[in-house]
Design a protein around this motif. Structure first.
Motif, PDB file in Angstrom:
ATOM      1  N   ARG A  22       0.015  -2.683 -32.575  1.00  0.00           N
ATOM      2  CA  ARG A  22       0.565  -4.105 -32.242  1.00  0.00           C
ATOM      3  C   ARG A  22       0.697  -4.723 -33.599  1.00  0.00           C
ATOM      4  O   ARG A  22       1.649  -5.696 -33.680  1.00  0.00           O
ATOM      5  N   ARG A  23       0.459  -4.330 -34.796  1.00  0.00           N
ATOM      6  CA  ARG A  23       0.549  -4.693 -35.877  1.00  0.00           C
ATOM      7  C   ARG A  23       1.907  -4.048 -36.543  1.00  0.00           C
ATOM      8  O   ARG A  23       2.345  -4.778 -37.379  1.00  0.00           O
ATOM      9  N   MET A  24       2.356  -2.951 -36.066  1.00  0.00           N
ATOM     10  CA  MET A  24       3.442  -2.301 -36.626  1.00  0.00           C
ATOM     11  C   MET A  24       4.694  -3.250 -36.574  1.00  0.00           C
ATOM     12  O   MET A  24       5.533  -3.230 -37.610  1.00  0.00           O
ATOM     13  N   PRO A  25       5.118  -3.806 -35.471  1.00  0.00           N
ATOM     14  CA  PRO A  25       6.361  -4.810 -35.404  1.00  0.00           C
ATOM     15  C   PRO A  25       6.569  -5.804 -36.678  1.00  0.00           C
ATOM     16  O   PRO A  25       7.563  -5.864 -37.350  1.00  0.00           O
ATOM     17  N   PHE A  26       5.435  -6.513 -36.980  1.00  0.00           N
ATOM     18  CA  PHE A  26       5.683  -7.730 -37.484  1.00  0.00           C
ATOM     19  C   PHE A  26       4.626  -7.757 -38.716  1.00  0.00           C
ATOM     20  O   PHE A  26       4.845  -8.677 -39.791  1.00  0.00           O
ATOM     21  N   GLU A  27       3.535  -6.887 -39.045  1.00  0.00           N
ATOM     22  CA  GLU A  27       2.664  -6.894 -40.087  1.00  0.00           C
ATOM     23  C   GLU A  27       2.610  -5.369 -40.597  1.00  0.00           C
ATOM     24  O   GLU A  27       1.413  -5.128 -41.119  1.00  0.00           O
ATOM     25  N   HIS A  28       3.281  -4.814 -40.394  1.00  0.00           N
ATOM     26  CA  HIS A  28       3.256  -3.096 -40.992  1.00  0.00           C
ATOM     27  C   HIS A  28       2.772  -3.161 -42.544  1.00  0.00           C
ATOM     28  O   HIS A  28       2.350  -2.295 -42.832  1.00  0.00           O
ATOM     29  N   THR A  29       3.709  -4.197 -43.206  1.00  0.00           N
ATOM     30  CA  THR A  29       3.127  -4.007 -44.769  1.00  0.00           C
ATOM     31  C   THR A  29       1.693  -4.462 -45.077  1.00  0.00           C
ATOM     32  O   THR A  29       1.293  -4.026 -46.132  1.00  0.00           O
ATOM     33  N   ALA A  30       1.148  -5.018 -43.960  1.00  0.00           N
ATOM     34  CA  ALA A  30      -0.334  -5.275 -44.015  1.00  0.00           C
ATOM     35  C   ALA A  30      -1.531  -4.240 -43.780  1.00  0.00           C
ATOM     36  O   ALA A  30      -2.627  -4.566 -44.019  1.00  0.00           O
ATOM     37  N   ILE A  31      -0.772  -3.352 -43.121  1.00  0.00           N
ATOM     38  CA  ILE A  31      -1.979  -2.163 -42.617  1.00  0.00           C
ATOM     39  C   ILE A  31      -2.301  -1.426 -43.917  1.00  0.00           C
ATOM     40  O   ILE A  31      -1.651  -1.077 -44.919  1.00  0.00           O
ATOM     41  N   THR A  32      -3.613  -1.287 -44.007  1.00  0.00           N
ATOM     42  CA  THR A  32      -4.091  -0.582 -45.308  1.00  0.00           C
ATOM     43  C   THR A  32      -4.208   0.674 -44.825  1.00  0.00           C
ATOM     44  O   THR A  32      -4.320   1.424 -43.871  1.00  0.00           O
ATOM     45  N   ASP A  33      -4.592   1.446 -46.041  1.00  0.00           N
ATOM     46  CA  ASP A  33      -4.748   2.859 -46.114  1.00  0.00           C
ATOM     47  C   ASP A  33      -6.060   3.299 -45.215  1.00  0.00           C
ATOM     48  O   ASP A  33      -5.976   4.102 -44.411  1.00  0.00           O
ATOM     49  N   ALA A  34      -6.929   2.453 -45.424  1.00  0.00           N
ATOM     50  CA  ALA A  34      -8.267   2.526 -44.515  1.00  0.00           C
ATOM     51  C   ALA A  34      -8.032   2.454 -42.811  1.00  0.00           C
ATOM     52  O   ALA A  34      -8.481   3.509 -42.132  1.00  0.00           O
TER      53      ALA A  34
ATOM     54  N   ALA B 266       7.290   3.244 -33.602  1.00  0.00           N
ATOM     55  CA  ALA B 266       8.633   2.413 -34.330  1.00  0.00           C
ATOM     56  C   ALA B 266       9.783   2.583 -33.176  1.00  0.00           C
ATOM     57  O   ALA B 266      10.396   1.850 -33.370  1.00  0.00           O
ATOM     58  N   LEU B 267       9.900   3.792 -32.308  1.00  0.00           N
ATOM     59  CA  LEU B 267      10.940   3.660 -31.408  1.00  0.00           C
ATOM     60  C   LEU B 267      10.582   2.473 -30.432  1.00  0.00           C
ATOM     61  O   LEU B 267      11.647   2.030 -29.864  1.00  0.00           O
ATOM     62  N   ALA B 268       9.392   2.366 -30.001  1.00  0.00           N
ATOM     63  CA  ALA B 268       9.175   1.320 -28.903  1.00  0.00           C
ATOM     64  C   ALA B 268       9.542  -0.004 -29.541  1.00  0.00           C
ATOM     65  O   ALA B 268      10.105  -0.963 -29.040  1.00  0.00           O
ATOM     66  N   ASP B 269       9.218  -0.268 -30.846  1.00  0.00           N
ATOM     67  CA  ASP B 269       9.654  -1.372 -31.572  1.00  0.00           C
ATOM     68  C   ASP B 269      11.385  -1.592 -31.547  1.00  0.00           C
ATOM     69  O   ASP B 269      11.709  -2.735 -31.359  1.00  0.00           O
ATOM     70  N   ALA B 270      11.860  -0.648 -32.040  1.00  0.00           N
ATOM     71  CA  ALA B 270      13.192  -0.398 -32.041  1.00  0.00           C
ATOM     72  C   ALA B 270      13.864  -0.911 -30.602  1.00  0.00           C
ATOM     73  O   ALA B 270      14.763  -1.756 -30.721  1.00  0.00           O
ATOM     74  N   GLU B 271      13.521  -0.134 -29.768  1.00  0.00           N
ATOM     75  CA  GLU B 271      13.943  -0.609 -28.193  1.00  0.00           C
ATOM     76  C   GLU B 271      13.587  -1.920 -27.690  1.00  0.00           C
ATOM     77  O   GLU B 271      14.498  -2.455 -27.068  1.00  0.00           O
ATOM     78  N   CYS B 272      12.678  -2.401 -28.151  1.00  0.00           N
ATOM     79  CA  CYS B 272      11.934  -3.879 -27.789  1.00  0.00           C
ATOM     80  C   CYS B 272      13.213  -4.667 -28.424  1.00  0.00           C
ATOM     81  O   CYS B 272      13.646  -5.637 -27.844  1.00  0.00           O
ATOM     82  N   ARG B 273      13.313  -4.574 -29.837  1.00  0.00           N
ATOM     83  CA  ARG B 273      14.491  -5.423 -30.428  1.00  0.00           C
ATOM     84  C   ARG B 273      15.887  -5.369 -29.883  1.00  0.00           C
ATOM     85  O   ARG B 273      16.527  -6.286 -29.738  1.00  0.00           O
ATOM     86  N   ALA B 274      16.172  -3.887 -29.594  1.00  0.00           N
ATOM     87  CA  ALA B 274      17.716  -3.836 -28.974  1.00  0.00           C
ATOM     88  C   ALA B 274      17.671  -4.515 -27.769  1.00  0.00           C
ATOM     89  O   ALA B 274      18.613  -5.204 -27.609  1.00  0.00           O
ATOM     90  N   ALA B 275      16.465  -4.467 -26.888  1.00  0.00           N
ATOM     91  CA  ALA B 275      16.718  -5.235 -25.476  1.00  0.00           C
ATOM     92  C   ALA B 275      16.728  -6.696 -25.860  1.00  0.00           C
ATOM     93  O   ALA B 275      17.525  -7.495 -25.028  1.00  0.00           O
ATOM     94  N   LEU B 276      16.009  -7.174 -26.753  1.00  0.00           N
ATOM     95  CA  LEU B 276      16.193  -8.646 -26.919  1.00  0.00           C
ATOM     96  C   LEU B 276      17.405  -9.288 -27.412  1.00  0.00           C
ATOM     97  O   LEU B 276      17.718 -10.367 -27.302  1.00  0.00           O
ATOM     98  N   VAL B 277      18.288  -8.468 -28.331  1.00  0.00           N
ATOM     99  CA  VAL B 277      19.464  -9.103 -28.644  1.00  0.00           C
ATOM    100  C   VAL B 277      20.719  -8.402 -27.958  1.00  0.00           C
ATOM    101  O   VAL B 277      21.877  -8.547 -28.239  1.00  0.00           O
ATOM    102  N   GLY B 278      20.613  -7.593 -26.978  1.00  0.00           N
ATOM    103  CA  GLY B 278      21.455  -7.110 -25.996  1.00  0.00           C
ATOM    104  C   GLY B 278      22.327  -6.142 -26.580  1.00  0.00           C
ATOM    105  O   GLY B 278      23.587  -6.202 -26.597  1.00  0.00           O
ATOM    106  N   LEU B 279      21.553  -5.060 -27.285  1.00  0.00           N
ATOM    107  CA  LEU B 279      22.165  -4.104 -27.871  1.00  0.00           C
ATOM    108  C   LEU B 279      23.534  -3.319 -27.254  1.00  0.00           C
ATOM    109  O   LEU B 279      24.447  -3.192 -27.818  1.00  0.00           O
ATOM    110  N   PRO B 280      23.336  -3.102 -25.900  1.00  0.00           N
ATOM    111  CA  PRO B 280      24.258  -2.097 -25.348  1.00  0.00           C
ATOM    112  C   PRO B 280      25.709  -3.161 -25.009  1.00  0.00           C
ATOM    113  O   PRO B 280      26.404  -2.671 -25.246  1.00  0.00           O
ATOM    114  N   GLU B 281      25.530  -4.535 -25.169  1.00  0.00           N
ATOM    115  CA  GLU B 281      26.884  -5.452 -25.016  1.00  0.00           C
ATOM    116  C   GLU B 281      27.342  -5.409 -26.400  1.00  0.00           C
ATOM    117  O   GLU B 281      28.341  -5.332 -26.452  1.00  0.00           O
ATOM    118  N   LEU B 282      26.479  -5.214 -27.742  1.00  0.00           N
ATOM    119  CA  LEU B 282      26.902  -5.542 -28.846  1.00  0.00           C
ATOM    120  C   LEU B 282      27.879  -4.191 -29.052  1.00  0.00           C
ATOM    121  O   LEU B 282      28.811  -3.931 -29.815  1.00  0.00           O
TER     122      LEU B 282
END
Length: 122
Positions: free
Chosen positions: A69-81, A103-119
């Protein structure tokens, strides 16, 4: 079919490579975890509003979902621990597969949100 797969439909070779890559990453993990990760990421994007009932899940799976759940918008805040805890649960190869699936789930969601097939068709 995901928006990414739909966008790649015009290039059968690339589409096959993407599908193979995705299948190999998903195949390295328990299918139930893959489904939960994909659902958790979709919920973060507001695509799937139904939260997962985590009460019956083991602590390792709960840890993975929190990380996903943190990967899409908080990935830089994920700690080594936090990453090390997921590695401990999944093993190093499992962590790599988990990272790719997330990462692929995130990319596929983003693509769906912007209409990637149409683009891609334009």
């Amino acid at each position: 079919m995901s928006a990414v797969c739909a966008a790649l439909a015009g290039d059968p070779v690339l589409a096959a490579h993407y599908a193979d890559f995705r299948a190999k990453a998903e195949g390295a993990l328990d299918p139930a975890l893959v489904a939960l990760v994909r659902q958790a990421v979709a919920a973060v994007h507001g695509i799937d509003a139904a939260p997962v009932d985590e009460s019956a899940l083991d602590e390792g799976t709960k840890l993975c979902l929190a990380y996903a759940r943190r990967m899409p918008f908080e990935h830089t805040a994920i700690t080594d621990a936090e990453a090390a805890a997921v590695v401990t649960h999944l093993g190093e190869p499992g962590f790599v597969a988990f990272s790719v699936v997330t990462a692929l789930a995130d990319a596929e969601c983003r693509a769906a949100l912007v209409g990637l097939p149409e683009l891609a068709a334009g």
